[in-house]
Design a protein around this motif. Structure first.
Motif: not given
Ligand code: FE2
Ligand code: FE2
Length: 256
Positions: A7-9, A38-41, A144-146, A169-173
């Motif tokens: 999941g999002d790093i 890695g969109e928040n890395a 799928i980033h949604a 991915t995307h919700t971080h939960v």
């Molecule tokens: Fe994210």
């Protein structure tokens, strides 16, 4: 073929989680391909060439992204030259970078959703076109980033039997719904995140609360201390049919 999707790093704690957990995991689970969002890395917003290289050095093969991919403009040259850092596929053809990459015959694809996210091209039709152009590849793995679980589940069912994995991915939960759909596609609504536990999706709770309480835009800072979480899901894919045989959450937590 065994694939791990992370999941999002989020920021340094997220990168630290990958550094600490992934090398051992890669050996113990005998992982063939590791994909991480890695969109928040880089400091929680976007990714830089240095943070991308750092993540690759811990054993990640492909970095996917999403709405935050454009936050650090210095990543754009790497998106053009380095096929293993993806931007979502459902952008216009003229957008820098690529929405998919071929890793030894396995296609890794990044999509972005539209519900509560933005005005993007239709991810369903984008996948129809993509699958028509790539009929030879047996194993296709989708991030799928949604935001909406319904949109992610709809895409999972739409692609059931046509791709190997649809992972959100995307919700971080992290969601507890990883499963195999009726025609053999592995699915999970959200992989979760690698980042600080005592946060709101990686950010300082006070900053997020201020946004809700006084409705004035606030800059978010990202939590750098305290316990850290590593969220991922493992998929075992049959090499000959491309269907998923097993799916399992792989989640860890440690003091940072
Ligand atoms: Fe994210
Ligand atoms: Fe996102």
């Amino acid at each position: 073929m065994r694939i791990l999707m992370i999941g999002d790093i989020v920021g340094r704690p997220g990168r630290e989680a990958v550094r600490k957990i992934l090398p051992d995991l890669r050996r113990q689970l005998e992982l063939d391909i590791v994909v991480a969002n890695g969109e928040n890395a880089a400091g929680g917003l976007g990714i830089t060439p240095d943070t991308a290289r750092e993540i690759f050095s811990y054993g990640v093969d492909v970095i996917t992204s999403g709405n935050h991919i454009w936050d650090k403009k210095e990543i754009i040259p790497l998106l053009n030259d380095q096929a293993s850092v993806l931007r979502p596929l459902n952008y216009p053809d003229s957008t820098p970078g690529s929405g998919y990459v071929d890793v030894n015959g396995v296609l890794i694809v990044n999509l972005i959703g539209r519900v509560f996210v933005g005005n993007f091209d239709d991810p369903f039709r984008a996948m129809d076109n993509f699958l028509q152009q790539h009929q030879d590849a047996i194993i296709k793995i989708i991030d799928i980033h949604a935001e909406a679980t319904s949109e992610k589940a709809a895409l999972g069912w739409y692609l059931d039997g046509r791709v190997s994995v649809v992972a959100g991915t995307h919700t971080h939960v992290a969601t507890a719904d990883c499963r195999i759909l009726p025609k053999g596609t592995g699915f999970v609504s959200d992989l979760g995140m690698c980042g600080a536990v005592n946060s709101i999706i990686g950010a300082e709770p006070e900053d997020v609360l201020n946004r809700f309480l006084d409705q004035i835009p606030h800059r978010l800072s990202f939590v750098k201390t305290g316990p850290v979480r590593f969220n991922s899901v493992m998929f075992d894919v049959d090499d000959f049919s491309g269907t998923v045989l097993l799916t399992e959450r792989v989640d860890r937590e440690f003091e940072y």
